[in-house]
Design a protein around this motif. Structure first.
Motif, PDB file in Angstrom:
ATOM      1  N   GLU A  50       9.203   1.287  -0.497  1.00  0.00           N
ATOM      2  CA  GLU A  50       9.101   0.654   0.485  1.00  0.00           C
ATOM      3  C   GLU A  50       7.885  -0.650   0.438  1.00  0.00           C
ATOM      4  OE1 GLU A  50      10.323   4.655   1.518  1.00  0.00           O
ATOM      5  OE2 GLU A  50       8.960   3.980   0.254  1.00  0.00           O
ATOM      6  N   ARG A 129      -0.833  -1.349  -0.895  1.00  0.00           N
ATOM      7  CA  ARG A 129      -0.435  -2.195   0.106  1.00  0.00           C
ATOM      8  C   ARG A 129      -1.241  -2.244   1.129  1.00  0.00           C
ATOM      9  NH1 ARG A 129       3.882   3.038   0.910  1.00  0.00           N
ATOM     10  NH2 ARG A 129       3.608   3.139  -1.394  1.00  0.00           N
ATOM     11  N   TRP A 158      -0.207   2.759   7.472  1.00  0.00           N
ATOM     12  CA  TRP A 158       1.530   1.927   7.072  1.00  0.00           C
ATOM     13  C   TRP A 158       2.555   2.807   7.271  1.00  0.00           C
ATOM     14  CZ3 TRP A 158       5.206   1.192   3.526  1.00  0.00           C
ATOM     15  CH2 TRP A 158       6.032   0.232   2.763  1.00  0.00           C
ATOM     16  N   TYR A 159       2.615   3.502   7.328  1.00  0.00           N
ATOM     17  CA  TYR A 159       4.090   4.187   7.337  1.00  0.00           C
ATOM     18  C   TYR A 159       4.129   4.356   8.720  1.00  0.00           C
ATOM     19  CZ  TYR A 159       5.149   5.623   2.423  1.00  0.00           C
ATOM     20  OH  TYR A 159       5.699   5.765   1.013  1.00  0.00           O
ATOM     21  N   GLU A 162       5.523   0.293   9.173  1.00  0.00           N
ATOM     22  CA  GLU A 162       6.505  -0.417   8.802  1.00  0.00           C
ATOM     23  C   GLU A 162       7.110   0.394   8.471  1.00  0.00           C
ATOM     24  OE1 GLU A 162       5.149  -3.727   8.098  1.00  0.00           O
ATOM     25  OE2 GLU A 162       2.880  -3.195   8.510  1.00  0.00           O
ATOM     26  N   SER A 163       7.513   1.649   7.751  1.00  0.00           N
ATOM     27  CA  SER A 163       8.631   2.652   8.038  1.00  0.00           C
ATOM     28  C   SER A 163       8.466   3.748   8.616  1.00  0.00           C
ATOM     29  CB  SER A 163       8.463   2.587   6.297  1.00  0.00           C
ATOM     30  OG  SER A 163       9.557   2.332   5.639  1.00  0.00           O
ATOM     31  N   ASP A 165      10.971   5.424   9.966  1.00  0.00           N
ATOM     32  CA  ASP A 165      11.709   6.375   9.697  1.00  0.00           C
ATOM     33  C   ASP A 165      11.143   7.048   8.257  1.00  0.00           C
ATOM     34  OD1 ASP A 165      13.484   5.678  11.636  1.00  0.00           O
ATOM     35  OD2 ASP A 165      14.594   4.469  10.877  1.00  0.00           O
ATOM     36  N   PHE A 166      10.764   6.777   7.664  1.00  0.00           N
ATOM     37  CA  PHE A 166      10.370   7.525   6.287  1.00  0.00           C
ATOM     38  C   PHE A 166       9.409   9.046   6.854  1.00  0.00           C
ATOM     39  CE2 PHE A 166       7.075   8.620   3.709  1.00  0.00           C
ATOM     40  CZ  PHE A 166       7.010   8.962   1.992  1.00  0.00           C
TER      41      PHE A 166
END
Length: 470
Positions: A50, A129, A158-159, A162-163, A165-166
């Protein structure tokens, strides 16, 4: 002696950034003694899907494999006498898992062992990140600790942004050491000590609670936050026999590797601990009753870490230590290779130290912060005062070593140590152990006696905490 019962042991484990260590510690008439110990490199670094090159992740499978190898190498008859397990590990990082599928147990040569099942990578404290821009977009924590990239809560933010679904795949998160405790004790929700919670950010050490209101308002997945308990308390008991360790053994709540390292050697409040391994820390114990400021001073180089029994450590934690020397050696090796020659890095290390020992002095001024510092992330390294006579390998090496120590002294001034009542420096860590030039520069910089060989060992410290709180 026939008939006398074998003494019981405590197992201490440290899940470090590059290696795992296990130590069996037993109480003897002359105090505590390390009966056996074993360490294994984890070689766990892996690519981040990621975060790309900014990410710094480790494969949890490999960390646990190294842990299993360590335990398999310890004597079975001593493991059978273990009554308590103390676990420490690298702070700040975060691993995610599915609480009912965190690991699977199976038989190995030395008895039952677990291996990770439904877990993410470990995003370590070195992760980059979260850019300064990203961090400044987050709400202000109500905590004495400034937020930095690599801190658990920052990574989770951050997840979630930015992400997202993770995160849907997981319902538990903690540090790697908390994960191991949760697996050993089959905890449905991970339990985290105040030490590790403070290292994640968004945690108030005074009230011992997460900043739940602040986090919830900004859409943070608060269900992922672990329960929090006191360092030195018991998290649970082993639900399986483990490499010959009996079922039902008490497991302490996981601790910070930093606090356990200090615990293993700091016996007097008038001692300061100087540890230089990959990074570098200068630590003192604050007077009883000290409370850190309510809000962090981001420009301050000294941070306060929760210790034991409500005490705090004051720490200048530099990101630049032995890793600077390693980068310097790597540069010399690369230049040599580009010139068509081949020299082993270990040989270069030995030779540059010898060359620097022959140079007592260097006018060269090296500011070695090539990895930045948490309180000054934008400021990188520099070399000034370069005269033609200063360019020998010995002088440059001497200046690099002095720079590493001077950088620490600029973060935690000597006067402040004197004012707090420090009377002695305990020097430890792999970089100090193998580098006489660095030791000379330490003795030059501090007006206190310096004692070496006080081995700082987080695994032994984790065991000692359990013994003293039995």
């Amino acid at each position: 002696m026939e008939g006398s019962p074998e003494p019981s042991c405590v197992l201490g484990i440290d899940l470090g950034t590059t290696s795992v260590k296990a130590a069996l510690v037993a109480g003897t008439e002359r105090g505590l003694a390390v009966a056996q110990s074993c360490s294994r490199e984890t070689q766990a670094y892996t690519d981040s899907l990621e975060a790309g090159p900014q990410g710094m992740e480790q494969d949890v499978q490999r960390i646990i494999r190294a842990l299993n190898e360590c335990l398999a190498a310890l004597p079975q008859q001593q493991l059978q006498r273990v009554t308590h397990i103390g676990i420490s590990g690298q702070m700040h990082g975060v691993v995610f898992w599915k609480s009912d599928k965190g690991c699977k147990w199976s038989e190995c040569g030395t008895g039952p062992a677990f291996e990770p099942q439904f877990t993410s990578h470990l995003v370590t404290w070195q992760d980059g990140r979260c850019s300064p821009t990203f961090l400044s977009s987050l709400p202000l924590p109500q905590s004495h600790v400034s937020l930095a990239s690599g801190f658990g809560c920052a990574t989770i933010y951050w997840y979630s942004k930015e992400s997202p679904d993770f995160l849907k795949a997981y319902d538990a998160a903690a540090t790697i050491q908390d994960y191991v405790v949760a697996m050993l004790c089959d905890l449905k929700k991970p339990l985290m000590s105040v030490q590790n919670a403070a290292s994640w950010g968004y945690f108030n050490s005074r009230s011992k609670s997460w900043n739940t209101d602040i986090l919830e308002k900004s859409g943070f997945p608060v269900h992922l936050l672990p329960e929090v308990g006191d360092p030195g308390s018991i998290a649970g008991r082993t639900t399986h026999a483990w490499h010959g360790i009996p079922k039902g053994v008490k497991v302490g709540i996981a601790l910070g590797d930093f606090q356990c390292s200090v615990y293993s050697c700091l016996t007097e409040r008038t001692d300061a601990v100087l540890n230089i391994s990959t990074s570098a820390q200068l630590t003192i114990s604050m007077p009883p009753g000290f409370q850190p400021p309510e809000t962090p001073d981001p420009s301050s180089a000294v941070t306060y870490f929760p210790y034991f029994s409500g005490d705090y450590l004051a720490v200048a934690a530099s990101l630049n230590g032995g890793n600077v020397l390693a980068a310097f050696v790597g540069m010399v090796a690369q230049w040599t290779e580009e010139l068509g020659l081949q020299v082993q890095e270990s040989a270069i290390y030995t030779r540059i130290i010898q060359a620097a020992l022959a140079q007592n002095h260097s006018e060269l001024s090296v500011h070695p912060t090539i990895f930045g510092e948490r309180h000054l992330p934008e400021q990188l390294g520099s070399v000034t005062n370069i005269g033609a006579s200063e360019l020998s390998l010995g002088r440059v090496t001497r200046a690099v070593c002095r720079g590493i120590i001077q950088n620490l002294c600029s973060m935690f001034p000597v006067q402040r140590l004197t004012d707090t009542g420090v009377r002695r420096i305990l020097g430890s860590g792999s970089a100090l152990a193998r580098n006489e030039v660095l030791r000379q520069e330490v003795e030059r910089a501090f007006p206190f006696p310096v004692v070496y060989g006080k081995d700082v060992d987080a695994a032994v410290g984790a065991a000692m905490v359990m013994i003293h709180r039995k």
